[in-house]
Design a protein around this motif. Structure first.
Motif, PDB file in Angstrom:
ATOM      1  N   GLU A 182      66.466  69.658  71.860  1.00  0.00           N
ATOM      2  CA  GLU A 182      67.718  69.488  70.976  1.00  0.00           C
ATOM      3  C   GLU A 182      68.490  70.622  71.858  1.00  0.00           C
ATOM      4  O   GLU A 182      69.849  70.138  72.033  1.00  0.00           O
ATOM      5  CB  GLU A 182      67.451  69.989  69.806  1.00  0.00           C
ATOM      6  CG  GLU A 182      68.836  69.940  68.710  1.00  0.00           C
ATOM      7  CD  GLU A 182      69.292  68.701  68.775  1.00  0.00           C
ATOM      8  OE1 GLU A 182      70.624  68.527  68.386  1.00  0.00           O
ATOM      9  OE2 GLU A 182      68.679  67.752  68.801  1.00  0.00           O
TER      10      GLU A 182
ATOM     11  N   ARG B 204      69.995  68.710  74.833  1.00  0.00           N
ATOM     12  CA  ARG B 204      70.676  67.476  74.417  1.00  0.00           C
ATOM     13  C   ARG B 204      72.019  68.382  74.332  1.00  0.00           C
ATOM     14  O   ARG B 204      73.045  67.705  74.814  1.00  0.00           O
ATOM     15  CB  ARG B 204      70.250  66.896  73.366  1.00  0.00           C
ATOM     16  CG  ARG B 204      70.999  65.830  72.963  1.00  0.00           C
ATOM     17  CD  ARG B 204      70.596  64.862  71.477  1.00  0.00           C
ATOM     18  NE  ARG B 204      70.931  65.776  70.428  1.00  0.00           N
ATOM     19  CZ  ARG B 204      72.164  65.804  70.052  1.00  0.00           C
ATOM     20  NH1 ARG B 204      73.137  65.209  70.648  1.00  0.00           N
ATOM     21  NH2 ARG B 204      72.337  66.636  69.027  1.00  0.00           N
ATOM     22  N   ARG B 205      72.244  69.335  73.540  1.00  0.00           N
ATOM     23  CA  ARG B 205      73.548  69.998  73.136  1.00  0.00           C
ATOM     24  C   ARG B 205      73.981  70.374  74.485  1.00  0.00           C
ATOM     25  O   ARG B 205      75.397  70.357  74.544  1.00  0.00           O
ATOM     26  CB  ARG B 205      73.247  70.994  72.019  1.00  0.00           C
ATOM     27  CG  ARG B 205      72.793  70.482  70.843  1.00  0.00           C
ATOM     28  CD  ARG B 205      72.788  71.361  69.789  1.00  0.00           C
ATOM     29  NE  ARG B 205      72.377  70.958  68.352  1.00  0.00           N
ATOM     30  CZ  ARG B 205      72.543  71.290  67.298  1.00  0.00           C
ATOM     31  NH1 ARG B 205      72.928  72.534  67.218  1.00  0.00           N
ATOM     32  NH2 ARG B 205      71.957  70.818  66.198  1.00  0.00           N
TER      33      ARG B 205
ATOM     34  N   ALA C 220      79.166  70.951  71.595  1.00  0.00           N
ATOM     35  CA  ALA C 220      77.883  71.013  71.693  1.00  0.00           C
ATOM     36  C   ALA C 220      77.052  71.521  70.473  1.00  0.00           C
ATOM     37  O   ALA C 220      75.995  71.685  70.413  1.00  0.00           O
ATOM     38  CB  ALA C 220      77.452  71.963  72.948  1.00  0.00           C
ATOM     39  N   MET C 221      78.152  71.889  69.606  1.00  0.00           N
ATOM     40  CA  MET C 221      77.456  72.594  68.215  1.00  0.00           C
ATOM     41  C   MET C 221      76.562  73.672  68.359  1.00  0.00           C
ATOM     42  O   MET C 221      75.456  73.827  67.862  1.00  0.00           O
ATOM     43  CB  MET C 221      76.785  71.348  67.466  1.00  0.00           C
ATOM     44  CG  MET C 221      77.747  70.386  66.763  1.00  0.00           C
ATOM     45  SD  MET C 221      76.827  68.973  65.954  1.00  0.00           S
ATOM     46  CE  MET C 221      75.799  68.157  67.265  1.00  0.00           C
ATOM     47  N   LEU C 222      77.014  74.489  69.273  1.00  0.00           N
ATOM     48  CA  LEU C 222      76.250  75.839  69.371  1.00  0.00           C
ATOM     49  C   LEU C 222      77.492  76.947  69.452  1.00  0.00           C
ATOM     50  O   LEU C 222      78.553  76.686  69.777  1.00  0.00           O
ATOM     51  CB  LEU C 222      75.683  75.843  70.741  1.00  0.00           C
ATOM     52  CG  LEU C 222      74.668  74.791  71.065  1.00  0.00           C
ATOM     53  CD1 LEU C 222      74.076  74.833  72.826  1.00  0.00           C
ATOM     54  CD2 LEU C 222      73.319  75.211  70.402  1.00  0.00           C
TER      55      LEU C 222
END
Length: 120
Positions: A14, A17-18, A43-45
């Motif tokens: 995951e 992927r991000r 990237a949702m990080l």
């Protein structure tokens, strides 16, 4: 992907992927003023998590990667066009001509003008 330090394989996948999403944004928009906040949102990080894992995967930070891509494009334009250096600077996403020339010289060992002359 194996460079990402996480105990669970699914977490590593995951994160990879991000980080890959952030890389795609960089590849598609390196000429644009893309901020770390925009990349981290895509990237949702968190910014720090993105930087740390991006460097693990790609060996450079997102900013370093953008600069690298911009300089590659600058080289191409210097070799293939007669555009003024200031126009090339604008087209590849640098906001300051002075910083572009400084970074180009630091990386390539010559100024953009000298690079153009040597390429002909």
């Amino acid at each position: 992907m194996n460079k990402i330090t996480s105990l669970r394989a699914s977490t590593r996948e995951e994160l990879y992927r991000r980080v890959s999403i952030a890389n795609e944004v960089i590849l598609d928009h390196f000429r644009d003023p893309v901020s770390l906040e925009q990349l981290s949102k895509a990237a949702m990080l968190s910014v720090n998590h993105l930087i740390r894992n991006y460097k693990l995967v790609y060996g450079v930070t997102p900013h370093q990667h953008m600069i690298f891509l911009r300089l590659l494009e600058a080289e191409r334009l210097l070799q293939k066009s007669a555009l003024p250096v200031s126009e090339i600077c604008s087209r590849i996403g640098f906001e300051s001509l002075g910083s572009f020339i400084t970074i180009f010289h630091r990386v390539k060992g010559v100024s953009p003008q000298q690079f153009r002359k040597q390429s002909k």
